[in-house]
Design a protein around this motif. Structure first.
Motif, PDB file in Angstrom:
ATOM      1  N   ALA A 120      30.370 -78.078  55.645  1.00  0.00           N
ATOM      2  CA  ALA A 120      32.471 -77.264  55.247  1.00  0.00           C
ATOM      3  C   ALA A 120      32.883 -77.863  54.291  1.00  0.00           C
ATOM      4  O   ALA A 120      33.204 -77.298  53.199  1.00  0.00           O
ATOM      5  CB  ALA A 120      33.227 -77.572  56.680  1.00  0.00           C
ATOM      6  N   LEU A 121      32.663 -79.293  53.767  1.00  0.00           N
ATOM      7  CA  LEU A 121      32.474 -79.749  51.723  1.00  0.00           C
ATOM      8  C   LEU A 121      32.248 -79.690  51.304  1.00  0.00           C
ATOM      9  O   LEU A 121      33.293 -78.901  49.919  1.00  0.00           O
ATOM     10  CB  LEU A 121      32.874 -81.111  52.119  1.00  0.00           C
ATOM     11  CG  LEU A 121      33.173 -82.560  53.588  1.00  0.00           C
ATOM     12  CD1 LEU A 121      32.395 -83.419  53.249  1.00  0.00           C
ATOM     13  CD2 LEU A 121      34.400 -82.349  53.405  1.00  0.00           C
ATOM     14  N   PRO A 156      40.633 -85.148  55.530  1.00  0.00           N
ATOM     15  CA  PRO A 156      41.307 -86.371  56.148  1.00  0.00           C
ATOM     16  C   PRO A 156      40.292 -85.527  57.660  1.00  0.00           C
ATOM     17  O   PRO A 156      39.527 -86.548  58.497  1.00  0.00           O
ATOM     18  CB  PRO A 156      42.308 -87.021  56.140  1.00  0.00           C
ATOM     19  CG  PRO A 156      42.756 -86.247  55.068  1.00  0.00           C
ATOM     20  CD  PRO A 156      42.085 -85.441  54.416  1.00  0.00           C
ATOM     21  N   ARG A 157      40.368 -84.759  58.163  1.00  0.00           N
ATOM     22  CA  ARG A 157      40.143 -83.676  58.774  1.00  0.00           C
ATOM     23  C   ARG A 157      38.150 -83.919  59.291  1.00  0.00           C
ATOM     24  O   ARG A 157      37.643 -83.619  60.042  1.00  0.00           O
ATOM     25  CB  ARG A 157      40.845 -82.445  60.072  1.00  0.00           C
ATOM     26  CG  ARG A 157      42.710 -82.463  59.522  1.00  0.00           C
ATOM     27  CD  ARG A 157      42.505 -81.553  60.424  1.00  0.00           C
ATOM     28  NE  ARG A 157      44.048 -81.398  59.762  1.00  0.00           N
ATOM     29  CZ  ARG A 157      44.601 -80.359  60.482  1.00  0.00           C
ATOM     30  NH1 ARG A 157      44.817 -79.317  60.883  1.00  0.00           N
ATOM     31  NH2 ARG A 157      46.319 -80.699  60.110  1.00  0.00           N
ATOM     32  N   LEU A 158      37.823 -83.765  58.034  1.00  0.00           N
ATOM     33  CA  LEU A 158      36.766 -83.574  57.859  1.00  0.00           C
ATOM     34  C   LEU A 158      35.521 -84.919  57.123  1.00  0.00           C
ATOM     35  O   LEU A 158      34.749 -84.564  57.354  1.00  0.00           O
ATOM     36  CB  LEU A 158      36.125 -81.935  57.115  1.00  0.00           C
ATOM     37  CG  LEU A 158      36.772 -80.626  56.940  1.00  0.00           C
ATOM     38  CD1 LEU A 158      36.835 -80.383  55.943  1.00  0.00           C
ATOM     39  CD2 LEU A 158      36.294 -80.273  58.544  1.00  0.00           C
ATOM     40  N   VAL A 159      36.660 -85.607  56.897  1.00  0.00           N
ATOM     41  CA  VAL A 159      35.551 -86.909  56.030  1.00  0.00           C
ATOM     42  C   VAL A 159      36.194 -88.256  57.342  1.00  0.00           C
ATOM     43  O   VAL A 159      36.759 -88.498  57.439  1.00  0.00           O
ATOM     44  CB  VAL A 159      36.313 -87.226  55.269  1.00  0.00           C
ATOM     45  CG1 VAL A 159      35.627 -88.135  54.449  1.00  0.00           C
ATOM     46  CG2 VAL A 159      35.241 -85.729  54.329  1.00  0.00           C
ATOM     47  N   PRO A 160      35.247 -88.752  57.761  1.00  0.00           N
ATOM     48  CA  PRO A 160      35.795 -90.685  57.696  1.00  0.00           C
ATOM     49  C   PRO A 160      36.509 -91.172  57.061  1.00  0.00           C
ATOM     50  O   PRO A 160      36.310 -90.592  55.993  1.00  0.00           O
ATOM     51  CB  PRO A 160      34.357 -91.023  58.408  1.00  0.00           C
ATOM     52  CG  PRO A 160      33.174 -90.120  58.610  1.00  0.00           C
ATOM     53  CD  PRO A 160      33.333 -88.630  57.497  1.00  0.00           C
ATOM     54  N   ASP A 161      37.629 -91.987  57.431  1.00  0.00           N
ATOM     55  CA  ASP A 161      37.558 -92.514  56.477  1.00  0.00           C
ATOM     56  C   ASP A 161      36.991 -93.101  55.561  1.00  0.00           C
ATOM     57  O   ASP A 161      37.696 -93.441  53.863  1.00  0.00           O
ATOM     58  CB  ASP A 161      38.818 -94.153  57.813  1.00  0.00           C
ATOM     59  CG  ASP A 161      40.016 -94.619  56.554  1.00  0.00           C
ATOM     60  OD1 ASP A 161      41.373 -93.561  56.094  1.00  0.00           O
ATOM     61  OD2 ASP A 161      39.823 -95.659  56.358  1.00  0.00           O
ATOM     62  N   ALA A 162      36.262 -94.252  55.518  1.00  0.00           N
ATOM     63  CA  ALA A 162      34.965 -95.067  54.712  1.00  0.00           C
ATOM     64  C   ALA A 162      34.706 -94.124  54.039  1.00  0.00           C
ATOM     65  O   ALA A 162      34.081 -94.698  52.491  1.00  0.00           O
ATOM     66  CB  ALA A 162      34.075 -95.523  55.942  1.00  0.00           C
ATOM     67  N   LEU A 163      34.959 -92.500  53.869  1.00  0.00           N
ATOM     68  CA  LEU A 163      34.545 -92.004  52.490  1.00  0.00           C
ATOM     69  C   LEU A 163      36.086 -90.908  51.807  1.00  0.00           C
ATOM     70  O   LEU A 163      35.279 -90.302  51.119  1.00  0.00           O
ATOM     71  CB  LEU A 163      33.820 -91.281  53.513  1.00  0.00           C
ATOM     72  CG  LEU A 163      31.481 -91.568  53.576  1.00  0.00           C
ATOM     73  CD1 LEU A 163      31.505 -90.544  54.654  1.00  0.00           C
ATOM     74  CD2 LEU A 163      31.444 -91.994  52.739  1.00  0.00           C
ATOM     75  N   LEU A 164      36.742 -91.290  51.980  1.00  0.00           N
ATOM     76  CA  LEU A 164      37.529 -90.299  51.796  1.00  0.00           C
ATOM     77  C   LEU A 164      38.040 -90.323  50.799  1.00  0.00           C
ATOM     78  O   LEU A 164      38.080 -89.328  49.960  1.00  0.00           O
ATOM     79  CB  LEU A 164      38.625 -90.568  53.196  1.00  0.00           C
ATOM     80  CG  LEU A 164      39.950 -89.031  52.786  1.00  0.00           C
ATOM     81  CD1 LEU A 164      38.803 -87.591  53.190  1.00  0.00           C
ATOM     82  CD2 LEU A 164      40.783 -89.725  53.795  1.00  0.00           C
ATOM     83  N   GLY A 165      38.286 -91.379  49.985  1.00  0.00           N
ATOM     84  CA  GLY A 165      38.228 -92.026  48.730  1.00  0.00           C
ATOM     85  C   GLY A 165      37.046 -91.716  47.893  1.00  0.00           C
ATOM     86  O   GLY A 165      37.330 -90.405  46.594  1.00  0.00           O
ATOM     87  N   ARG A 166      35.691 -91.079  48.546  1.00  0.00           N
ATOM     88  CA  ARG A 166      34.625 -90.577  47.386  1.00  0.00           C
ATOM     89  C   ARG A 166      34.429 -89.453  47.563  1.00  0.00           C
ATOM     90  O   ARG A 166      34.820 -88.878  46.349  1.00  0.00           O
ATOM     91  CB  ARG A 166      33.648 -91.350  47.453  1.00  0.00           C
ATOM     92  CG  ARG A 166      33.321 -92.606  47.305  1.00  0.00           C
ATOM     93  CD  ARG A 166      31.951 -93.311  48.192  1.00  0.00           C
ATOM     94  NE  ARG A 166      32.668 -94.028  48.685  1.00  0.00           N
ATOM     95  CZ  ARG A 166      31.706 -94.723  50.202  1.00  0.00           C
ATOM     96  NH1 ARG A 166      30.388 -94.481  49.757  1.00  0.00           N
ATOM     97  NH2 ARG A 166      31.965 -94.762  51.303  1.00  0.00           N
TER      98      ARG A 166
END
Length: 403
Positions: free
Chosen positions: A219-220, A333-343
């Motif tokens: 999806a990303l 943000p609905r597709l990615v864990p917060d720990a990876l969101l910035g990247r």
């Protein structure tokens, strides 16, 4: 501004602080860009020098996007944002005091742009942390309205300040906006990274992980490739609009300027509507609709018979671009864990910057070889094909990831 009296802006003091900080710093950004472009044009006397200035501000952050996004996943995002604002203020003071020769100026502008690109994914990720999920679309719409409004207002403020303050004064005003933004960000709560505690791998390893997640998650990957394709096809629109107005329609400077303003008018109106109603929309189909409106709008602009028709079509395109932005920033943000969101945010917007550069180069060659109407038709057709591909593949990819 009625869109701002409801929703997250009214309920969340932390979001109000982030909203105000980003609005002020974007206004300052547009001030300094105008000042530096005029300074370089006056001192270097070459269009190439101005082009290099713009390239320094766009290319360096795009190339370093994997690292800039990793920074906001590694340290407290509030501290990252404050540090970026202080760094940009310091670099602008250095530029204002010295007004250095072009090579050093380009290096300082590139450093400031990198700091801004570290700030961007941290602030995007902060919205997902500070605002409850059902309000995030409205929050992203309000931010889009404010930041684009600041960018549109900046040249007018710069024009008023120049006779009084000159180039140095305008740059120092921009530095002050970053300092004020940093003060506002102090009001945010701590936004620590949500990754594992204890020793971590190096920053380069974090960057590689971020790139891998963006590519390996279907999806990303579809969102990223689709967004980049639409930008690569349609990013030449501003240059093509000038030629369309002057060469095809024989319009004067005022009509050309009005045509260039059409997308901005549509953007602001689109963000205002989305701030009120986006919570009722599917982000997937809002994204697809944004891609479609942006692309088909350019295709039809190539077939337009007068400046007024092109103006109307480009205004509608602004709605589509606003939809693309809000849907992407709410969907990720609905597709990615917060720990990876910035990247993920950093890599996506870095890739979009590179796609825009490809569009400028390829679109410029196409304009020279054909004409503005042909360029608009081909660009719009390419973007439309990319939209169809996203519309077919993205819902399927999202269904597969559901348990």
């Amino acid at each position: 501004m009625l869109v701002l009296v409801a929703g997250p802006w009214r309920r969340d003091p932390a979001f109000r602080s982030l909203f105000a900080a980003r609005t002020i710093s974007f206004l300052g950004d547009s001030l300094s860009l105008v000042a530096l472009m005029l300074h370089v044009a006056d001192t270097a006397g070459q269009a190439l020098a101005v082009a290099l200035l713009l390239l320094a501000g766009d290319l360096a952050p795009a190339l370093l996007a994997p690292l800039t996004g990793a920074v906001s996943d590694r340290w407290d995002r509030r501290r990252v944002m404050i540090g970026c604002e202080l760094a940009q203020a310091g670099l602008l003071v250095a530029i204002a005091v010295s007004l250095p020769p072009l090579p050093l100026l380009l290096a300082l502008v590139a450093l400031r742009a990198v700091a801004g690109h570290v700030f961007l994914p941290a602030s995007r990720a902060a919205v997902a942390t500070l605002v409850r999920p059902r309000d995030q679309a409205a929050a992203n719409s309000a931010l889009g309205l404010a930041t684009n409004g600041g960018e549109a207002l900046g040249p007018l403020v710069a024009a008023a300040l120049f006779p009084v303050a000159g180039v140095r004064g305008v740059l120092l005003v921009d530095a002050a906006t970053f300092l004020l933004s940093a003060l506002l960000l102090l009001r945010l709560p701590a936004l620590p990274p949500s990754g594992p505690a204890g020793p971590r791998d190096g920053l380069l390893t974090d960057a590689r992980i971020g790139l891998g997640v963006l590519w390996r998650t279907p999806a990303l990957r579809i969102v990223g490739l689709g967004f980049c394709a639409v930008v690569a096809f349609n990013g030449i629109d501003d240059v093509a609009l000038v030629l369309l107005a002057r060469d095809t329609f024989g319009a004067g400077d005022s009509a050309t300027a009005a045509l260039l303003a059409a997308v901005g008018i549509g953007l602001l109106a689109g963000y205002a509507l989305l701030a009120r109603y986006s919570s009722q929309a599917s982000m997937v189909w809002l994204l697809v609709a944004g891609f479609a409106v942006s692309s088909v709008g350019n295709l039809l602009t190539g077939l337009a018979w007068a400046v007024t028709a092109a103006f109307a079509l480009q205004t509608v395109r602004g709605f589509g671009i606003a939809a693309m932005d809000v849907a992407t920033n709410t969907l990720l943000p609905r597709l990615v864990p917060d720990a990876l969101l910035g990247r993920v945010f950093g890599n996506l917007y870095g890739a979009i910057g590179l796609a825009a550069g490809v569009s400028y180069l390829a679109g410029g060659l196409l304009l020279d070889a054909t004409s503005a109407p042909v360029t608009f038709v081909l660009a719009g057709a390419g973007g439309t094909l990319a939209t169809v591909a996203v519309a077919v593949t993205l819902p399927r990819a999202l269904r597969r990831r559901q348990p």
